[in-house]
Design an enzyme around this catalytic site. Structure first.
Site, short mmCIF file in Angstrom:
data_model
loop_
_atom_site.label_atom_id
_atom_site.label_comp_id
_atom_site.label_asym_id
_atom_site.label_seq_id
_atom_site.Cartn_x
_atom_site.Cartn_y
_atom_site.Cartn_z
CG HIS A 160 4.64 -3.14 -0.15
ND1 HIS A 160 4.28 -3.74 1.04
CD2 HIS A 160 4.22 -1.86 -0.06
CE1 HIS A 160 3.69 -2.86 1.82
NE2 HIS A 160 3.62 -1.70 1.17
CB CYS A 201 2.78 1.38 -0.18
SG CYS A 201 4.33 2.32 -0.33
#
Length: 205
Positions: free
Chosen positions: A165, A181
C-alpha cells in the site's frame, strides 16, 4: 608526452563516467514525485531530495527465474522489485514491518483498491485502543494509512492480512516501522498498481 597521454586518458575516463551517469539517470524516476491530482485527491509533492537515491523508483538489472509481472520483496534491503523480463526489474524503496511484525512467504494479489478504506485489525486496536473509533473503517483520504492504493495479499489460507500500500509518510521508506504491511510512497504505489495484475505472484524474502 607521458603527461599529455595521461591527460587524454583522464579526459576519456571522465567522459565515460559522465555518459554512464546520464544513462543510469535516465532510468531513475526522481522527477515523478511532484504534486498531482488523483481521483479528486491532491497528493502533495514528495521532497524526493531528502529520500536516499537508492530508494527512488528506478529500472535495475535483476536476475531471476520468476516470470514478468511477479513482485519480489527484499525486506532486509528495503526494496520491492517488479519483474519486467529481459534481466530487468522496476525497483521501489519500501518500509517494512518493525521487529516482531516481520514475515516472509509467497502470496498473490487477490484484490486491488484505489483510495481504500482502512480498517485496523482487532489485535491492533487492542495495542492501540485509540484506534477503536476506526473499527468500522477509516474513510479514504490523504491521512489514511493505506494511502492512494492498496493491493491485498492472499495465501492458501485466504486473506493474509498484509497489504502492499501507499503511505503519506514518505520518510518511513527504508525503515522498519509498519505492522507487517509493505508500504511505498504514494506516487510509487500508483505506478506499481498500474503495472500489477490481480493474481500476480508476490514473494516476500
Amino acid at each position: 608526452m607521458r603527461l599529455k597521454s595521461f591527460a587524454i586518458l583522464a579526459a576519456l575516463a571522465l567522459s565515460t563516467a559522465i555518459t554512464g551517469c546520464s544513462t543510469i539517470g535516465s532510468r531513475v524516476f526522481s522527477n515523478d514525485y511532484g504534486a498531482m491530482t488523483d481521483a479528486g485527491y491532491s497528493l502533495p509533492r514528495i521532497p524526493i531530495e531528502k529520500v536516499p537515491f537508492k530508494y527512488r523508483r528506478q529500472v535495475v538489472e535483476y536476475d531471476t527465474r520468476e516470470k514478468p509481472g511477479t513482485i519480489i520483496v527484499d525486506t532486509q534491503n528495503k526494496f520491492l522489485y517488479f519483474v519486467m523480463g529481459d534481466g530487468e526489474a522496476m525497483r521501489y524503496g519500501i518500509g517494512v514491518g518493525r521487529e516482531g511484525f516481520e514475515w516472509h512467504g509467497t502470496a498473490r494479489i487477490a484484490l486491488k483498491r484505489e483510495w481504500p478504506t482502512w480498517t485496523p485489525p482487532g489485535a491492533m486496536i487492542k495495542r492501540q485502543p485509540e484506534l477503536a473509533k476506526f473499527a468500522g473503517g477509516m474513510e479514504p483520504g490523504l491521512k489514511n494509512p493505506l494511502g492512494a492504493r492498496a493491493m491485498y495479499l492472499f495465501n492458501r489460507g485466504g486473506d493474509s492480512g498484509y497489504r502492499l500500500h501507499g503511505s503519506p509518510e514518505w520518510n518511513s521508506i527504508g525503515k522498519a516501522m509498519s505492522s507487517g504491511c509493505i508500504r511505498l510512497m504514494n506516487q510509487d504505489i500508483i505506478d506499481l498498481y498500474d503495472r500489477t495484475s490481480v493474481g500476480a505472484k508476490v514473494i516476500v524474502l
